[in-house]
Design a protein around this motif. Structure first.
Motif, PDB file in Angstrom:
ATOM      1  N   UNK A 110      11.276   3.159 -11.719  1.00 42.39           N
ATOM      2  CA  UNK A 110      10.310   3.485 -10.669  1.00 42.39           C
ATOM      3  C   UNK A 110      10.243   2.372  -9.627  1.00 42.39           C
ATOM      4  N   UNK A 111      10.381   1.115 -10.068  1.00 43.13           N
ATOM      5  CA  UNK A 111      10.366  -0.016  -9.138  1.00 43.13           C
ATOM      6  C   UNK A 111      11.640  -0.035  -8.293  1.00 43.13           C
ATOM      7  N   UNK A 112      12.764   0.230  -8.922  1.00 44.61           N
ATOM      8  CA  UNK A 112      14.025   0.286  -8.184  1.00 44.61           C
ATOM      9  C   UNK A 112      13.974   1.396  -7.137  1.00 44.61           C
ATOM     10  N   UNK A 113      13.331   2.504  -7.482  1.00 40.59           N
ATOM     11  CA  UNK A 113      13.196   3.595  -6.513  1.00 40.59           C
ATOM     12  C   UNK A 113      12.319   3.183  -5.333  1.00 40.59           C
ATOM     13  N   UNK A 114      11.262   2.417  -5.597  1.00 38.85           N
ATOM     14  CA  UNK A 114      10.442   1.900  -4.502  1.00 38.85           C
ATOM     15  C   UNK A 114      11.305   1.061  -3.561  1.00 38.85           C
ATOM     16  N   UNK A 115      12.072   0.138  -4.125  1.00 41.66           N
ATOM     17  CA  UNK A 115      12.936  -0.713  -3.303  1.00 41.66           C
ATOM     18  C   UNK A 115      13.940   0.121  -2.518  1.00 41.66           C
ATOM     19  N   UNK A 116      14.530   1.118  -3.171  1.00 40.07           N
ATOM     20  CA  UNK A 116      15.498   1.970  -2.482  1.00 40.07           C
ATOM     21  C   UNK A 116      14.835   2.731  -1.340  1.00 40.07           C
ATOM     22  N   UNK A 117      13.618   3.181  -1.539  1.00 39.95           N
ATOM     23  CA  UNK A 117      12.914   3.882  -0.468  1.00 39.95           C
ATOM     24  C   UNK A 117      12.651   2.957   0.714  1.00 39.95           C
ATOM     25  N   UNK A 118      12.247   1.719   0.419  1.00 41.17           N
ATOM     26  CA  UNK A 118      12.043   0.733   1.488  1.00 41.17           C
ATOM     27  C   UNK A 118      13.360   0.486   2.228  1.00 41.17           C
ATOM     28  N   UNK A 119      14.437   0.345   1.466  1.00 39.49           N
ATOM     29  CA  UNK A 119      15.750   0.105   2.067  1.00 39.49           C
ATOM     30  C   UNK A 119      16.172   1.286   2.938  1.00 39.49           C
ATOM     31  N   UNK A 120      16.026   2.501   2.431  1.00 39.67           N
ATOM     32  CA  UNK A 120      16.418   3.688   3.204  1.00 39.67           C
ATOM     33  C   UNK A 120      15.679   3.750   4.534  1.00 39.67           C
TER      34      UNK A 120
ATOM     35  N   UNK B 279       0.803  -1.217   0.000  1.00 32.91           N
ATOM     36  CA  UNK B 279       0.000   0.000   0.000  1.00 32.91           C
ATOM     37  C   UNK B 279       0.841   1.274   0.000  1.00 32.91           C
ATOM     38  N   UNK B 280       2.125   1.160  -0.279  1.00 33.32           N
ATOM     39  CA  UNK B 280       2.973   2.342  -0.356  1.00 33.32           C
ATOM     40  C   UNK B 280       2.568   3.205  -1.554  1.00 33.32           C
ATOM     41  N   UNK B 281       2.561   4.489  -1.376  1.00 31.53           N
ATOM     42  CA  UNK B 281       2.156   5.370  -2.470  1.00 31.53           C
ATOM     43  C   UNK B 281       3.121   5.285  -3.645  1.00 31.53           C
ATOM     44  N   UNK B 282       4.440   5.117  -3.383  1.00 27.43           N
ATOM     45  CA  UNK B 282       5.377   5.035  -4.502  1.00 27.43           C
ATOM     46  C   UNK B 282       5.201   3.737  -5.285  1.00 27.43           C
ATOM     47  N   UNK B 283       4.847   2.660  -4.602  1.00 31.83           N
ATOM     48  CA  UNK B 283       4.577   1.389  -5.289  1.00 31.83           C
ATOM     49  C   UNK B 283       3.316   1.502  -6.140  1.00 31.83           C
ATOM     50  N   UNK B 284       2.271   2.082  -5.585  1.00 30.84           N
ATOM     51  CA  UNK B 284       1.022   2.268  -6.338  1.00 30.84           C
ATOM     52  C   UNK B 284       1.275   3.184  -7.545  1.00 30.84           C
ATOM     53  N   UNK B 285       2.068   4.228  -7.355  1.00 29.57           N
ATOM     54  CA  UNK B 285       2.416   5.113  -8.473  1.00 29.57           C
ATOM     55  C   UNK B 285       3.148   4.345  -9.568  1.00 29.57           C
ATOM     56  N   UNK B 286       4.066   3.461  -9.161  1.00 31.17           N
ATOM     57  CA  UNK B 286       4.814   2.675 -10.150  1.00 31.17           C
ATOM     58  C   UNK B 286       3.886   1.743 -10.916  1.00 31.17           C
ATOM     59  N   UNK B 287       2.950   1.094 -10.208  1.00 32.35           N
ATOM     60  CA  UNK B 287       1.970   0.238 -10.887  1.00 32.35           C
ATOM     61  C   UNK B 287       1.129   1.042 -11.869  1.00 32.35           C
ATOM     62  N   UNK B 288       0.635   2.191 -11.419  1.00 28.62           N
ATOM     63  CA  UNK B 288      -0.201   3.022 -12.280  1.00 28.62           C
ATOM     64  C   UNK B 288       0.568   3.483 -13.510  1.00 28.62           C
ATOM     65  N   UNK B 289       1.827   3.837 -13.317  1.00 26.85           N
ATOM     66  CA  UNK B 289       2.648   4.238 -14.453  1.00 26.85           C
ATOM     67  C   UNK B 289       2.798   3.126 -15.474  1.00 26.85           C
ATOM     68  N   UNK B 290       2.943   1.888 -14.993  1.00 26.26           N
ATOM     69  CA  UNK B 290       3.080   0.760 -15.921  1.00 26.26           C
ATOM     70  C   UNK B 290       1.787   0.525 -16.695  1.00 26.26           C
TER      71      UNK B 290
END
Length: 342
Positions: free
Chosen positions: A325-335, A183-194
């Protein structure tokens, strides 16, 4: 290096580092019978996946399923195999994801951070990679299972395997595991972009969000997977700005005779075709990388089910894979989870 003031015969110790380990489901080493049998045996012997008593399940698995299924599964894998690299697409994509994260992490934190990937089943195994990271000096490991939605048969079993690997280490690193990111907004944004890229502004009569299935019994026993899938679909619809009813949630990859979460994707798309929905798209939000379930099952069996029932337009929207966009989601989770370690 040798610790200061240590005797000359003290074993060398690697400089302390922080490890980031991403984990995916797994893949056979090849599509031949024995490679498939080894992989399926490990996968289907996992009590998180099939929780029947061993005395009841293992004779069925060893005597019936592993005699026949490696042939059919191997034939399916052959249709999608990356022949150039001699591996499945899941392996290729997961390695690319790890490399992209490695480059980002090195640019942000330098050589003090090590990024690797492992598979829950098959190779590279969690045990092998954890051992290599400890030998390389990782005193801390952040573990990110690549499952947006949590399920006992995915996220939990990946964590189980990590903890088993730690049991083999004389000097155990500190460990953190990442929560699901459905439910992360960046993940949802990445899905919507795809979705927007794949459809190029077109809106299908239905967008089917097809998630990997699991027995309905697991839901009643407290597994949150079903609810998290539903929430992902709802948030995706809101992000796209589409009206209610245009995104359907369904479940695929049903196995055995027990009732699984419904509706089943293969049946649902056929019903949509019979209802007159001649133009649909299918997305797989539960998969972080395209694999046998998306490339062969959705783009093969499920597409055929839709077309056989009279459907005309079928668009498969690829997984996020190593999209920036997916890599950025992962990086945000990692950070967010690595705070205080780097």
């Amino acid at each position: 290096m040798t610790p200061a003031y240590a005797p000359a015969d003290h074993p060398r110790i690697a400089p302390a580092r922080t490890g980031i380990l991403i984990a995916n489901l797994g893949t056979p080493d090849g599509y031949d019978y024995w490679s498939m049998r080894r992989y399926l045996n490990e996968f289907l012997s996992d009590r998180r996946v099939i929780d029947l008593p061993r005395w009841k399940w293992q004779p069925i698995l060893q005597g019936i399923i592993l005699t026949k299924r490696p042939f059919s599964s191997g034939a399916n894998y052959k249709t999608i195999w990356n022949e150039e690299k001699g591996e499945s697409p899941l392996m290729t994509i997961t390695r690319d994801q790890a490399q992209a994260l490695r480059e980002r992490a090195t640019a942000e934190w330098g050589e003090q951070v090590m990024v690797e990937f492992c598979m829950r089943y098959g190779n590279p195994s969690t045990h092998e990679v954890v051992g290599r990271m400890v030998q390389a000096g990782c005193r801390r490991i952040l573990f990110l299972p690549l499952y947006p939605q949590y399920a006992g048969a995915t996220s939990a079993t990946a964590n189980d395997q990590l903890f088993r690997a730690l049991m083999e280490q004389r000097w155990q690193p500190s460990v953190r595991t990442c929560a699901p990111y459905f439910d992360r907004s960046d993940y949802i944004d990445a899905l919507a972009g795809s979705v927007e890229r794949a459809l190029e502004g077109r809106k299908p009569s239905r967008l089917v969000a097809s998630y990997h299935g699991m027995p309905k019994r697991y839901l009643t026993q407290g597994d949150p997977y079903h609810c998290q899938c539903r929430k992902t679909s709802r948030l995706l619809q809101e992000r796209l700005g589409w009206e209610d009813g245009i995104i359907d949630t369904s479940f695929q990859s049903v196995f055995g005779r027990e009732e699984w979460l419904r509706p089943y994707t293969v049946e649902h798309v056929a019903e949509l075709a019979r209802q007159g929905h001649s133009d649909i798209a299918v997305i797989s939000p539960a998969f972080a990388a395209d694999c046998i379930e998306t490339l062969e099952e959705i783009n093969g069996e499920i597409r055929e089910s839709f077309e056989h029932a009279g459907g005309k337009g079928f668009t498969y929207i690829p997984c996020l894979n190593d999209d920036p966009a997916h890599i950025e989601v992962m990086m945000n989770v990692i950070r967010e989870n690595i705070g205080g370690w780097v």
